[in-house]
Design a protein around this motif. Sequence first.
Motif, short mmCIF file in Angstrom:
data_model
loop_
_atom_site.label_atom_id
_atom_site.label_comp_id
_atom_site.label_asym_id
_atom_site.label_seq_id
_atom_site.Cartn_x
_atom_site.Cartn_y
_atom_site.Cartn_z
N ILE A 8 25.50 45.77 64.68
CA ILE A 8 25.95 46.15 66.12
C ILE A 8 25.97 47.64 66.43
CG2 ILE A 8 27.41 45.42 68.13
CD1 ILE A 8 28.27 43.03 66.42
N LYS A 10 27.29 50.41 68.27
CA LYS A 10 28.49 50.84 69.08
C LYS A 10 28.40 51.85 69.73
CE LYS A 10 32.76 50.21 67.56
NZ LYS A 10 33.83 50.37 66.58
N ARG A 12 27.43 55.14 67.37
CA ARG A 12 26.72 55.99 66.65
C ARG A 12 25.36 55.69 66.29
NH1 ARG A 12 30.81 57.25 62.34
NH2 ARG A 12 31.62 55.24 62.69
N GLU A 15 22.91 56.88 63.27
CA GLU A 15 23.21 56.43 61.99
C GLU A 15 23.38 54.81 61.76
OE1 GLU A 15 24.76 58.51 58.72
OE2 GLU A 15 23.05 58.96 59.95
N ARG A 18 19.76 54.29 60.81
CA ARG A 18 19.35 54.62 59.51
C ARG A 18 19.83 53.72 58.42
NH1 ARG A 18 20.95 58.36 55.25
NH2 ARG A 18 23.12 58.69 56.41
N MET A 19 21.26 53.17 58.77
CA MET A 19 21.90 52.20 57.98
C MET A 19 21.15 50.91 58.12
SD MET A 19 25.68 50.72 57.59
CE MET A 19 25.49 49.52 59.05
N LEU A 35 25.36 46.13 72.46
CA LEU A 35 26.09 45.53 73.56
C LEU A 35 26.16 46.50 74.62
CD1 LEU A 35 27.69 42.95 73.99
CD2 LEU A 35 29.51 44.01 72.71
N ILE A 87 28.12 40.70 59.48
CA ILE A 87 28.15 41.31 60.84
C ILE A 87 28.84 42.88 60.84
CG2 ILE A 87 28.89 41.04 63.22
CD1 ILE A 87 29.16 37.85 62.26
N LEU A 88 28.12 43.76 61.03
CA LEU A 88 28.44 45.23 60.81
C LEU A 88 28.25 46.12 62.13
CD1 LEU A 88 26.25 45.94 57.43
CD2 LEU A 88 28.71 44.81 57.67
N PRO A 89 29.52 46.13 62.82
CA PRO A 89 29.71 46.88 64.00
C PRO A 89 29.70 48.56 63.54
CG PRO A 89 31.33 45.36 64.22
CD PRO A 89 30.75 45.23 62.88
N TYR A 90 28.93 49.32 64.18
CA TYR A 90 28.69 50.79 63.71
C TYR A 90 28.72 51.38 65.12
CZ TYR A 90 27.45 54.75 60.72
OH TYR A 90 27.49 55.69 59.84
#
Lengths: 90, 100, 56
Positions: A8, A10, A12, A15, A18-19, A35, A87-90
């Motif tokens: 997800i 947020k 940045r 990056e 890239r991740m 979102l 589930i990885l918010p970033y």
Amino acid sequence: MSKKIAVIIKDRQDEAIRMSIGLTLMDDSVDVFLLDRDLVKTKDNELNIETLDEMDIKTYSNIEGCTESAYIPTATMARELLSYDHILPY
Amino acid sequence: MKLGIIITTDRHLDHVVGITQAASAKGHDVSIFAMDSGTRLLAYPEFTQLCTADNVVMSLCQHSASDQGVNTEGISKEIVLGSQFNNAMMNNEADKVISL
Amino acid sequence: MKILYIFNDGPDEKATKLIEEQKNDNKVETVDLTNKETSYDELVDKIEQCDKVISW
């Protein structure tokens, strides 16, 4: 065993993208969720955004009419996220 | 449980240390991957010493460290100077992943 | 499904939108890490016991 991973974005964005691309390196399935925003293409991230497509990483936004991502309503996004292993918010 | 921790900022050192130590003490395997400004935590011994526990492995994105101007010379050999591939491995193997 | 949200920097408006939808059919618990009384021991147990963890 392969995993399903949702990233997800947020704040940045570059990056996070890239991740997301890197997370496919173990043949896991990765999708990107936005979102209240769309992907913003810049000179710096243009290649990585193209790579999302090439790696079959789908991008979804809860905003209708986004040029870089498919629309899904917030309620659908909330439910869909729960089908992912991580589930990885970033 | 195999717990993965992605560290993307340098704002939560206390939580990184607290959660890692608590999980390790309970016998969970912990894998830590630092990227982005999270690589700045390498400057803190409380962070780098986490790798001394038998059930904790640590790696970082060398590209991020370079971008952030983080000095990686002399860090413990137990900490892998890696790439996004290390994050992919961690996510593939972990039962749960949190980010800090 | 048991869902655990971990707020690294306190409650978040966007996460709350997801939680409002998810709690219709799931049990959602939140942990605010800005709360100094958070027990890491208990948090690790919650991470282990939940079905999904989302650290925001």
